[in-house]
Design an enzyme around this catalytic site. Structure first.
Site, mmCIF file in Angstrom:
data_model
loop_
_atom_site.group_PDB
_atom_site.id
_atom_site.type_symbol
_atom_site.label_atom_id
_atom_site.label_comp_id
_atom_site.label_asym_id
_atom_site.label_seq_id
_atom_site.Cartn_x
_atom_site.Cartn_y
_atom_site.Cartn_z
ATOM 1 N N ASP A 1 -3.651 3.147 -1.635
ATOM 2 C CA ASP A 1 -2.926 3.721 -2.769
ATOM 3 C C ASP A 1 -3.857 4.580 -3.616
ATOM 4 O O ASP A 1 -4.721 4.041 -4.311
ATOM 5 C CB ASP A 1 -2.366 2.596 -3.646
ATOM 6 C CG ASP A 1 -1.240 1.842 -2.975
ATOM 7 O OD1 ASP A 1 -0.198 2.474 -2.689
ATOM 8 O OD2 ASP A 1 -1.404 0.633 -2.730
ATOM 9 N N MET B 1 -0.267 8.953 -5.029
ATOM 10 C CA MET B 1 0.503 8.977 -6.280
ATOM 11 C C MET B 1 -0.222 9.914 -7.240
ATOM 12 O O MET B 1 -0.999 9.495 -8.104
ATOM 13 C CB MET B 1 0.607 7.557 -6.860
ATOM 14 C CG MET B 1 1.617 6.690 -6.123
ATOM 15 S SD MET B 1 1.378 4.919 -6.405
ATOM 16 C CE MET B 1 0.211 4.547 -5.106
ATOM 17 N N MET C 1 -4.152 6.731 -6.850
ATOM 18 C CA MET C 1 -3.414 6.951 -8.118
ATOM 19 C C MET C 1 -4.255 7.812 -9.048
ATOM 20 O O MET C 1 -5.454 7.571 -9.199
ATOM 21 C CB MET C 1 -3.162 5.614 -8.818
ATOM 22 C CG MET C 1 -2.387 4.616 -7.987
ATOM 23 S SD MET C 1 -2.191 3.079 -8.920
ATOM 24 C CE MET C 1 -1.307 2.086 -7.721
ATOM 25 N N MET D 1 10.196 3.334 -2.237
ATOM 26 C CA MET D 1 9.522 2.442 -3.187
ATOM 27 C C MET D 1 10.505 1.358 -3.624
ATOM 28 O O MET D 1 11.616 1.658 -4.077
ATOM 29 C CB MET D 1 9.035 3.215 -4.412
ATOM 30 C CG MET D 1 7.836 4.127 -4.164
ATOM 31 S SD MET D 1 6.404 3.327 -3.414
ATOM 32 C CE MET D 1 5.970 2.100 -4.650
ATOM 33 N N ASP E 1 7.651 -0.517 0.058
ATOM 34 C CA ASP E 1 6.405 -0.783 -0.678
ATOM 35 C C ASP E 1 6.734 -1.289 -2.084
ATOM 36 O O ASP E 1 7.356 -0.580 -2.877
ATOM 37 C CB ASP E 1 5.605 0.526 -0.747
ATOM 38 C CG ASP E 1 4.272 0.386 -1.471
ATOM 39 O OD1 ASP E 1 3.866 -0.744 -1.775
ATOM 40 O OD2 ASP E 1 3.644 1.435 -1.712
ATOM 41 N N HIS F 1 -2.875 0.173 4.110
ATOM 42 C CA HIS F 1 -2.229 0.998 3.086
ATOM 43 C C HIS F 1 -3.212 1.277 1.949
ATOM 44 O O HIS F 1 -3.762 0.353 1.346
ATOM 45 C CB HIS F 1 -1.000 0.257 2.561
ATOM 46 C CG HIS F 1 -0.121 1.051 1.651
ATOM 47 N ND1 HIS F 1 0.751 2.026 2.103
ATOM 48 C CD2 HIS F 1 0.033 1.013 0.306
ATOM 49 C CE1 HIS F 1 1.407 2.541 1.070
ATOM 50 N NE2 HIS F 1 0.975 1.959 -0.037
ATOM 51 N N SER G 1 -1.886 -3.734 1.542
ATOM 52 C CA SER G 1 -2.373 -2.755 0.570
ATOM 53 C C SER G 1 -3.684 -3.251 -0.032
ATOM 54 O O SER G 1 -3.726 -4.308 -0.662
ATOM 55 C CB SER G 1 -1.341 -2.563 -0.538
ATOM 56 O OG SER G 1 -1.943 -1.864 -1.611
ATOM 57 N N HIS H 1 -1.007 6.484 0.543
ATOM 58 C CA HIS H 1 0.109 6.695 -0.387
ATOM 59 C C HIS H 1 -0.458 7.412 -1.602
ATOM 60 O O HIS H 1 -1.170 6.817 -2.406
ATOM 61 C CB HIS H 1 0.692 5.317 -0.747
ATOM 62 C CG HIS H 1 1.781 5.342 -1.758
ATOM 63 N ND1 HIS H 1 2.257 4.195 -2.374
ATOM 64 C CD2 HIS H 1 2.511 6.356 -2.277
ATOM 65 C CE1 HIS H 1 3.209 4.514 -3.227
ATOM 66 N NE2 HIS H 1 3.381 5.830 -3.196
HETATM 67 C C1 DX5 Z 1 2.283 0.221 -6.083
HETATM 68 C C2 DX5 Z 1 1.645 0.472 -4.755
HETATM 69 C C3 DX5 Z 1 1.728 -0.623 -3.794
HETATM 70 C C4 DX5 Z 1 1.110 -1.920 -4.224
HETATM 71 C C5 DX5 Z 1 2.059 -2.972 -3.758
HETATM 72 O O1 DX5 Z 1 2.420 1.383 -6.754
HETATM 73 O O2 DX5 Z 1 2.218 1.611 -4.151
HETATM 74 O O3 DX5 Z 1 1.251 -0.248 -2.509
HETATM 75 O O4 DX5 Z 1 -0.165 -2.184 -3.722
HETATM 76 O O5 DX5 Z 1 1.684 -4.196 -4.272
HETATM 77 P P1 DX5 Z 1 2.606 -5.472 -4.170
HETATM 78 O O6 DX5 Z 1 2.818 -5.767 -2.720
HETATM 79 O O7 DX5 Z 1 1.789 -6.515 -4.870
HETATM 80 O O8 DX5 Z 1 3.891 -5.169 -4.889
HETATM 81 ZN ZN ZN Z 2 1.663 2.008 -2.073
#
Ligand code: DX5
Ligand code: ZN
Length: 224
Positions: free
Chosen positions: A35, A68, A37, A137, A175, A33, A8, A66
């Site tokens: 993310d 969010m 947000m 998750m 994840d 990956h 990620s 991903h």
């Molecule tokens: C959190 C993200 C993850 C995050 C995971 O909301 O969806 O993808 O980057 O990070 P680690 O591996 O540090 O938990």
């Molecule tokens: Zn993620």
């Protein structure tokens, strides 16, 4: 077959992003990956769909987005057109999960449904026949570096069982809090795609971390 490792970039060095992407690709990571947000569905704002566009020409890895965001339907077309291979939408983020997944498929991308730690598998059962990937998750979404929630593992087992019983072929991705200490438990439960952010990027030698994660998901498992 060894698991698919999905570093990620949330934990990468954004001022050296190209270097950090190349590093994990050379080390054998198959997915990247990303993310996204929105500061609404989750507390933080990370980066937007344009990052997908800029990363697309930089790597051959599968771009695993991903999302969010509330009302993900607003963003999926653009993210797909920017070059995402897989787009994940949270069942908690929209009253129209079927429509959101259908929109992703209509764009020719792979559709993923995502469930938070507090959401049961039954909430996504009606769409399991149409998805390419399910993301369980293993932390509450929103931040990197959180501790793995062991209570989520039972949902991986439930999904794996449902997949076998119904002759379905979706990937099961995990994840959050995935490290050398936690990955094998999720692998044994039935996961085959493993997101890892802070474990891979925070300290030294991301390549060695990826090799380690792969080794830990390259053991044979007898499931009863
Ligand atoms: C959190 C993200 C993850 C995050 C995971 O909301 O969806 O993808 O980057 O990070 P680690 O591996 O540090 O938990
Ligand atoms: Zn993620």
């Amino acid at each position: 077959m060894a698991g698919i490792i999905a570093p990620s970039i949330l934990s990468a060095d954004y001022t050296n992003l190209q270097r950090d992407v190349e590093l994990v690709e050379k080390a054998g990571a198959q997915y990247l990956h990303i993310d996204i947000m929105d500061g609404n569905f989750v507390p933080a704002i990370s980066y937007g769909p344009n990052w997908v566009k800029q990363l697309r020409p930089e790597t051959d890895m599968v771009l695993d987005v991903h999302l969010m965001a509330v009302n993900p339907e607003k963003f999926v077309d653009q993210i797909a057109q920017n070059g995402a291979d897989i787009i994940g939408v949270h069942v908690e983020a929209t009253p129209h999960i079927y429509r959101a997944l259908q929109m992703i498929k209509d764009q020719g991308a792979k559709a993923e449904v995502v469930i938070n730690p507090g959401t049961p598998v039954s909430a996504i059962q009606p769409v399991l026949g149409m998805v390419d990937q399910v993301l369980v998750m293993t932390v509450n979404p929103g931040f990197g570096g959180q501790a793995f929630l062991a209570s989520t593992v039972d949902k991986i087992v439930q999904l794996d069982t449902y997949r076998t019983m119904n002759n379905l072929h979706f990937n099961i991705e995990v994840d959050g809090g995935i490290t050398d200490q936690t990955i094998q438990e999720t692998y044994i439960a039935g996961a085959n795609v493993f997101v890892s952010g802070s474990y891979v990027y925070d300290k030294k030698d991301p390549a060695a971390k990826i090799k380690k994660l792969k080794e830990l998901t390259n053991v044979s498992v007898v499931r009863d």
